[in-house]
Design an enzyme around this catalytic site. Structure first.
Site: not given
Ligand code: PEP
Length: 231
Positions: A9-11, A89, A158, A164, A195, A216-217
């Site tokens: 998920n590049w957001k 989300h 999540e 994050g 994370s 995500g990140g």
């Molecule tokens: C997300 O936003 O769905 C996510 C899992 O982000 P991150 O991996 O950065 O915690």
């Protein structure tokens, strides 16, 4: 072992098309990825990326056309070969998205032959009681999955505090939640998100009841994401 599903998920990233292309170029070089991989870039990059992996989106709208300023429909996305859509989300729930709207989006995605990835999560701190977490997840799951064949969707668990934060949830806890979702709601695929990175991904992926990751990140870091999809 069953093939895992890894969704990036590049957001609202990266800031330029050139950067987006550069990430995809590096990912395309990964040979023998052991998982099904989905990249979810911002809408504007969709038609411009030549990815060997599947494409997904981070949201969609439930109507197909009409006076809905700023929205994108499932049939529009289908033309760009979009196969998955992240729905509900927590960052959109935080902006006011309701369970009812999430359910409409789930129905619209399935109607457009796009697999929805329903995000559910609760808890602002890591020490929250598991029973309380499950209790809150039930509301999100019951509302989100209303009228939907659970076998055709993916659910991503999540925990809010893990997104994050640099602090992932405990894989044992995550597996118990995944089992709960599968048994109670007959969902066949449950992912974990929060994370994850190249170092900790394995601890989730080795769990047989966790079917993959929503990343995500780390999905914007081509090197880290390449490692995750090769585990
Ligand atoms: C997300 O936003 O769905 C996510 C899992 O982000 P991150 O991996 O950065 O915690």
């Amino acid at each position: 072992m069953k093939k895992k599903l890894i969704v990036g998920n590049w957001k609202l990233n990266p800031a330029t098309l050139a950067e987006a292309k550069s990430i995809v170029l590096k990912l395309n070089k990964v040979r023998g990825a052991t998982s099904t991989v989905v990249i979810c870039p911002p809408y504007v990059y969709l038609g411009l990326l030549k990815s060997k992996f599947a494409l997904g989106v981070q949201d969609l709208f439930w109507e197909e056309k009409g006076a809905f300023t700023g929205q994108i429909s499932a049939p529009m996305l289908k033309q760009f070969k979009v196969k998955y859509a992240i729905i509900g989300h927590s960052e959109l729930r935080e902006l006011g998205e309701s369970d009812h709207e999430i359910n409409l989006k789930m129905v619209a995605a399935l109607g457009g032959k796009i697999t929805p990835i329903l995000c559910v999560g609760f808890g602002l701190t890591a020490d929250m009681n598991e029973e309380d977490i499950l209790f809150h997840l039930q509301t999100q799951l019951e509302n989100g999955l209303r009228g939907i064949d659970p076998d055709k969707v993916v659910v991503a668990y999540e925990p809010l505090w893990a997104i994050g934060s640099g602090h992932p949830a405990d894989p044992e806890h995550t597996e118990r939640v995944a089992m709960f979702i599968k048994i109670k709601y007959k969902v066949s695929k449950v992912l974990y998100g929060g994370s994850t990175n190249a170092e900790n991904a394995q601890s989730f992926l080795k769990k047989t009841r966790i079917d993959g990751l929503l990343v995500g990140g780390a999905s914007l870091d081509a090197e880290a994401f390449s490692k995750i999809i090769s585990i």
